[in-house]
Design an enzyme around this catalytic site. Structure first.
Site, PDB file in Angstrom:
ATOM      1  N   ASP A   1       0.848  -1.189   0.000  1.00 29.18           N
ATOM      2  CA  ASP A   1       0.000   0.000   0.000  1.00 29.18           C
ATOM      3  C   ASP A   1       0.891   1.249   0.000  1.00 29.18           C
ATOM      4  OD1 ASP A   1      -3.229   0.515   0.961  1.00 29.18           O
ATOM      5  OD2 ASP A   1      -1.820   2.201   1.092  1.00 29.18           O
ATOM      6  N   ILE A   2       0.513   2.242  -0.788  1.00 28.16           N
ATOM      7  CA  ILE A   2       1.306   3.461  -0.922  1.00 28.16           C
ATOM      8  C   ILE A   2       1.262   4.287   0.370  1.00 28.16           C
ATOM      9  CG2 ILE A   2      -0.469   5.055  -1.800  1.00 28.16           C
ATOM     10  CD1 ILE A   2       1.552   5.836  -4.015  1.00 28.16           C
TER      11      ILE A   2
ATOM     12  N   ASN B   1     -12.941  -3.219   2.356  1.00 30.70           N
ATOM     13  CA  ASN B   1     -13.905  -2.137   2.544  1.00 30.70           C
ATOM     14  C   ASN B   1     -14.890  -2.133   1.384  1.00 30.70           C
ATOM     15  OD1 ASN B   1     -12.748  -1.085   4.947  1.00 30.70           O
ATOM     16  ND2 ASN B   1     -11.127  -0.140   3.741  1.00 30.70           N
TER      17      ASN B   1
ATOM     18  N   GLY C   1     -15.535   3.386   3.867  1.00 34.00           N
ATOM     19  CA  GLY C   1     -14.429   4.229   3.415  1.00 34.00           C
ATOM     20  C   GLY C   1     -13.714   3.703   2.189  1.00 34.00           C
TER      21      GLY C   1
ATOM     22  N   HIS D   1     -10.221  -5.324  -3.252  1.00 33.42           N
ATOM     23  CA  HIS D   1      -8.893  -5.554  -2.695  1.00 33.42           C
ATOM     24  C   HIS D   1      -8.996  -5.995  -1.254  1.00 33.42           C
ATOM     25  CE1 HIS D   1      -9.972  -1.280  -2.369  1.00 33.42           C
ATOM     26  NE2 HIS D   1      -9.335  -1.252  -1.209  1.00 33.42           N
ATOM     27  N   LEU D   2      -8.108  -6.905  -0.866  1.00 34.49           N
ATOM     28  CA  LEU D   2      -7.954  -7.293   0.529  1.00 34.49           C
ATOM     29  C   LEU D   2      -6.763  -6.528   1.082  1.00 34.49           C
ATOM     30  CD1 LEU D   2      -8.370 -11.193   0.409  1.00 34.49           C
ATOM     31  CD2 LEU D   2     -10.140  -9.450   0.695  1.00 34.49           C
ATOM     32  N   HIS D   3      -6.963  -5.838   2.215  1.00 35.93           N
ATOM     33  CA  HIS D   3      -5.842  -5.250   2.936  1.00 35.93           C
ATOM     34  C   HIS D   3      -5.288  -6.344   3.842  1.00 35.93           C
ATOM     35  CE1 HIS D   3      -6.883  -0.879   2.270  1.00 35.93           C
ATOM     36  NE2 HIS D   3      -8.080  -1.396   2.069  1.00 35.93           N
TER      37      HIS D   3
HETATM   38  P1  5GP Z   1      -9.793   1.399   0.328  1.00 39.29           P
HETATM   39  O1  5GP Z   1      -9.913   2.656   1.161  1.00 39.29           O
HETATM   40  O2  5GP Z   1     -10.488   1.545  -1.001  1.00 39.29           O
HETATM   41  O3  5GP Z   1     -10.177   0.151   1.051  1.00 39.29           O
HETATM   42  O4  5GP Z   1      -8.240   1.230   0.073  1.00 39.29           O
HETATM   43  C1  5GP Z   1      -7.550   1.752  -0.997  1.00 39.29           C
HETATM   44  C2  5GP Z   1      -6.099   1.663  -0.639  1.00 39.29           C
HETATM   45  O5  5GP Z   1      -5.343   1.870  -1.819  1.00 39.29           O
HETATM   46  C3  5GP Z   1      -5.630   2.732   0.366  1.00 39.29           C
HETATM   47  O6  5GP Z   1      -5.083   2.088   1.515  1.00 39.29           O
HETATM   48  C4  5GP Z   1      -4.599   3.541  -0.423  1.00 39.29           C
HETATM   49  O7  5GP Z   1      -3.506   3.958   0.376  1.00 39.29           O
HETATM   50  C5  5GP Z   1      -4.175   2.582  -1.511  1.00 39.29           C
HETATM   51  N1  5GP Z   1      -3.742   3.215  -2.740  1.00 39.29           N
HETATM   52  C6  5GP Z   1      -4.396   4.206  -3.415  1.00 39.29           C
HETATM   53  N2  5GP Z   1      -3.724   4.534  -4.533  1.00 39.29           N
HETATM   54  C7  5GP Z   1      -2.628   3.735  -4.566  1.00 39.29           C
HETATM   55  C8  5GP Z   1      -1.541   3.614  -5.491  1.00 39.29           C
HETATM   56  O8  5GP Z   1      -1.455   4.298  -6.506  1.00 39.29           O
HETATM   57  N3  5GP Z   1      -0.597   2.686  -5.218  1.00 39.29           N
HETATM   58  C9  5GP Z   1      -0.658   1.891  -4.083  1.00 39.29           C
HETATM   59  N4  5GP Z   1       0.334   1.015  -3.914  1.00 39.29           N
HETATM   60  N5  5GP Z   1      -1.663   1.982  -3.197  1.00 39.29           N
HETATM   61  C10 5GP Z   1      -2.636   2.891  -3.438  1.00 39.29           C
END
Ligand code: 5GP
Length: 117
Positions: free
Chosen positions: A33-34, A90, A96, A103-105
Site C-alpha cells: 500500500d502506498i 472495505n 471508506g 482488494h484485501l488489505h
Molecule cells: P480502500 O480505502 O479503497 O479500502 O483502500 C484503498 C487503498 O489503496 C488505500 O489504503 C490507499 O492507500 C491505496 N492506494 C491508493 N492509490 C494507490 C496507489 O497508486 N498505489 C498503491 N500502492 N496503493 C494505493
C-alpha cells in the site's frame, strides 16, 4: 458505487504506474500500500476488475477462494502469522472504500483494536 470502471489498480496490473509488487499469479496481484497504516500493509487484488466484494457473483467463487488462501500465504511469507494480522475489505461509503477494484488489505506488525473505528 462505481461499477466495472478502470481504476488506479488496473494501471498497476498493466504496469502503467509503478508499485512494489510482492506476489503475482495468473489471477491475482499483491503490492504494498502506498500509504501504509501498519508496518506491513499489502493489497491483494484479483486481476479481474470486480468493483467490490458486493459485486462478486457465483462465477467468482474459485477466484474469491484463491484470494483468501493467497492472503494467508502472503501473510506467512511476510512473517505475520506468529503474532497475528488482519485481512480487511472495505465496501462502499460507510466503510471508506476509495478504490473501486476489489482488494484485501493484509495488515500486520502491530496490534489492532476491535471494534474498528
Ligand atoms: P480502500 O480505502 O479503497 O479500502 O483502500 C484503498 C487503498 O489503496 C488505500 O489504503 C490507499 O492507500 C491505496 N492506494 C491508493 N492509490 C494507490 C496507489 O497508486 N498505489 C498503491 N500502492 N496503493 C494505493
Amino acid at each position: 458505487m462505481t461499477h466495472g470502471g478502470d481504476t488506479i489498480f488496473g494501471k498497476i496490473i498493466r504496469r502503467e504506474i509503478p508499485a512494489q509488487i510482492v506476489y503475482e499469479t495468473e489471477n491475482v496481484l499483491a503490492f504494498r500500500d502506498i500509504s501504509p497504516v501498519a508496518p506491513t500493509h499489502i493489497l491483494l487484488i484479483p486481476k479481474k476488475p470486480i468493483s467490490a466484494l458486493s459485486e462478486a457473483s457465483a462465477a467468482d467463487k474459485e477466484l474469491l477462494g484463491e484470494l483468501m488462501l493467497e492472503a494467508a500465504e502472503i501473510a506467512r511469507r511476510e512473517g505475520l502469522d506468529k503474532d497475528g494480522y488482519r485481512v480487511v475489505t472495505n465496501i462502499g461509503a460507510n466503510a471508506g472504500q476509495t478504490v473501486f477494484h476489489l482488494h484485501l488489505h493484509i495488515i500486520g506488525g502491530r496490534p489492532f483494536q476491535w471494534p474498528p473505528g
